[in-house]
Design a protein around this motif. Structure first.
Motif, PDB file in Angstrom:
ATOM      1  N   VAL A  95     129.298 -22.108  37.567  1.00 58.07           N
ATOM      2  CA  VAL A  95     129.166 -20.652  37.663  1.00 58.07           C
ATOM      3  C   VAL A  95     129.780 -19.977  36.434  1.00 58.07           C
ATOM      4  N   ILE A  96     130.939 -20.475  35.991  1.00 60.46           N
ATOM      5  CA  ILE A  96     131.605 -19.883  34.831  1.00 60.46           C
ATOM      6  C   ILE A  96     130.743 -20.012  33.580  1.00 60.46           C
ATOM      7  N   LEU A  97     130.179 -21.185  33.356  1.00 61.71           N
ATOM      8  CA  LEU A  97     129.328 -21.387  32.175  1.00 61.71           C
ATOM      9  C   LEU A  97     128.086 -20.519  32.252  1.00 61.71           C
ATOM     10  N   GLY A  98     127.543 -20.366  33.463  1.00 66.21           N
ATOM     11  CA  GLY A  98     126.388 -19.492  33.628  1.00 66.21           C
ATOM     12  C   GLY A  98     126.721 -18.053  33.292  1.00 66.21           C
ATOM     13  N   MET A  99     127.894 -17.565  33.717  1.00 68.02           N
ATOM     14  CA  MET A  99     128.318 -16.202  33.405  1.00 68.02           C
ATOM     15  C   MET A  99     128.556 -16.028  31.910  1.00 68.02           C
ATOM     16  N   GLU A 100     128.943 -17.127  31.239  1.00 72.31           N
ATOM     17  CA  GLU A 100     129.186 -17.048  29.793  1.00 72.31           C
ATOM     18  C   GLU A 100     127.886 -17.094  28.985  1.00 72.31           C
ATOM     19  N   GLY A 130     127.460 -32.915  33.559  1.00 75.38           N
ATOM     20  CA  GLY A 130     126.972 -34.229  33.941  1.00 75.38           C
ATOM     21  C   GLY A 130     126.131 -34.241  35.194  1.00 75.38           C
ATOM     22  N   LEU A 131     125.441 -33.132  35.510  1.00 75.22           N
ATOM     23  CA  LEU A 131     124.549 -33.060  36.662  1.00 75.22           C
ATOM     24  C   LEU A 131     123.141 -32.701  36.183  1.00 75.22           C
ATOM     25  N   ALA A 176     120.550 -23.316  31.636  1.00 74.89           N
ATOM     26  CA  ALA A 176     120.647 -24.344  32.673  1.00 74.89           C
ATOM     27  C   ALA A 176     120.715 -25.752  32.086  1.00 74.89           C
ATOM     28  N   PRO A 177     119.864 -26.120  31.094  1.00 79.66           N
ATOM     29  CA  PRO A 177     119.982 -27.464  30.521  1.00 79.66           C
ATOM     30  C   PRO A 177     121.341 -27.711  29.865  1.00 79.66           C
ATOM     31  N   CYS A 196     122.414 -27.784  39.177  1.00 76.85           N
ATOM     32  CA  CYS A 196     123.193 -26.658  38.648  1.00 76.85           C
ATOM     33  C   CYS A 196     122.569 -25.331  39.068  1.00 76.85           C
ATOM     34  N   GLN A 197     121.260 -25.233  38.995  1.00 73.91           N
ATOM     35  CA  GLN A 197     120.574 -23.997  39.405  1.00 73.91           C
ATOM     36  C   GLN A 197     120.768 -23.729  40.894  1.00 73.91           C
ATOM     37  N   ARG A 198     120.803 -24.809  41.683  1.00 70.97           N
ATOM     38  CA  ARG A 198     120.983 -24.624  43.127  1.00 70.97           C
ATOM     39  C   ARG A 198     122.361 -24.059  43.442  1.00 70.97           C
ATOM     40  N   TRP A 199     123.414 -24.561  42.756  1.00 70.90           N
ATOM     41  CA  TRP A 199     124.748 -24.036  43.017  1.00 70.90           C
ATOM     42  C   TRP A 199     124.881 -22.583  42.547  1.00 70.90           C
ATOM     43  N   VAL A 200     124.246 -22.247  41.451  1.00 73.49           N
ATOM     44  CA  VAL A 200     124.270 -20.852  41.003  1.00 73.49           C
ATOM     45  C   VAL A 200     123.542 -19.962  42.008  1.00 73.49           C
TER      46      VAL A 200
END
Length: 350
Positions: free
Chosen positions: A31-36, A48-49, A40-41, A54-58
């Motif tokens: 979530v933090i990296l997405g906000m930054e 490492g997922l 997604a890739p 990653c998209q599902r958790w966001v």
């Protein structure tokens, strides 16, 4: 990735730093990296997922906030036995092996056969172990029980114990009672072995001495406080027990009274026995080591310190006994769980 601002970025970073669950910390990192502004890739490569995970958790975070990052594992699979069958299996296991089983202990293969023959349930060996764990079972080493023990006398002792304790308390109105358990153990060159880590399939060896020098370790422990006292002696008789009681009595605080439970050994019932005024002794039922939790201390000392070893002489035995006692018995926090007495009420008077 588009991430909703349920929480400020700084707060998310703080939560990640203090999070003890590695999986949840990784989800916070996503979530933090997405906000930054990471793609997604790029996020997937960093944690490492896969990109989809990653998209599902966001997406879950966007929909539910922090609650969306919790595990959502499905319910445990249902047991292949009805409640009635589960109870019958437990009764069969608790009863132990029968003559028809032709073994002294039921192992996985035996349970697998019993399930197939008596319950028409076919399971792989791995499935049998899984079922046993689901039923709450582990493969444990039982405590020794004397074959001449009288269960009725043991039950009567436990039933009458509160009244006996109240009578002692009434006789010591100004003192705070503490329960202690006392016993003696012989430690010598008749060695024992204990478990070791070794390569699967191997048969490791360990020293087991078969010589004849020994000493006696006298001990007493209070499960409530962890207070332990000990004495080493080359022999055991009433004179030694009196010396032990005298030394133990000096360690009892002035505002306390010790209630010492021990077995009915001859030197505990001798007419020459001298019990200090600040100690009351109570004799346990005959052949009942399971009612004396200090027996667990002897097992602990042997399995952790005195096994797989050889001793040249009496001095070596004494040195090993002292070192083990200082390491274990003088650790009050260790003594509390090892010598816990769940069957008996703790003595803490007002």
């Amino acid at each position: 990735m588009d991430v909703k601002d349920h929480l400020p970025l700084g707060e998310l970073r703080r939560l990640e730093r203090v999070e003890k669950d590695a999986d949840r910390a990784k989800r916070l990192r996503i979530v933090i990296l997405g906000m930054e502004g990471w793609t997604a890739p790029a996020v997937a490569m960093a944690v490492g997922l896969t990109r989809r995970i990653c998209q599902r958790w966001v997406r879950r975070y966007n929909e539910e906030g922090l609650a969306g990052l919790e595990d959502r594992r499905g319910r445990d699979p249902r047991l292949p036995l009805t409640p009635e069958q589960q109870e019958r299996v437990r009764q069969r296991l608790d009863a132990g092996p029968t003559a028809q089983d032709e073994v002294c202990s039921l192992r996985g293969k035996d349970v697998q056969r019993i399930l197939a023959q008596e319950f028409q349930l076919l399971r792989s060996l791995a499935g049998v172990y899984h079922l046993l764990h689901r039923l709450g079972y582990s493969y444990l080493r039982p405590r020794p029980r004397h074959r001449q023990a009288d269960p009725e006398k043991q039950a009567a002792f436990l039933r009458e114990w509160p009244d006996r304790l109240r009578a002692i308390e009434a006789a010591q109105p100004t003192k705070r009672l503490r329960i202690y358990f006392q016993d003696e153990s012989r430690f010598g060159q008749q060695g024992t072995t204990t478990n070791v880590w070794a390569t699967r399939g191997s048969r490791p060896t360990a020293v087991r001495q078969t010589e004849y020098q020994y000493l006696w370790v006298l001990g007493v422990v209070c499960p409530e406080t962890g207070h332990a006292e000990g004495l080493l002696s080359p022999q055991l008789n009433t004179k030694i027990v009196n010396e032990f009681l005298t030394q133990f009595a000096t360690t009892i605080p002035a505002d306390e009274h010790a209630v010492m439970l021990w077995d009915g050994a001859g030197f505990h019932a001798s007419k020459q026995l001298r019990v200090p005024e600040n100690v009351t002794v109570v004799t346990l039922p005959a052949c009942s080591p399971e009612l004396n939790p200090i027996e667990n201390l002897w097992h602990y000392l042997k399995s952790h310190f005195w096994s797989n070893r050889a001793y040249d002489d009496f001095d070596a035995l004494e040195e090993a006994a002292v070192a083990a006692w200082r390491k274990a018995a003088l650790d009050a926090d260790l003594m509390k769980p090892i010598c816990a007495a769940p069957n008996l009420e703790r003595a803490t008077s007002n």
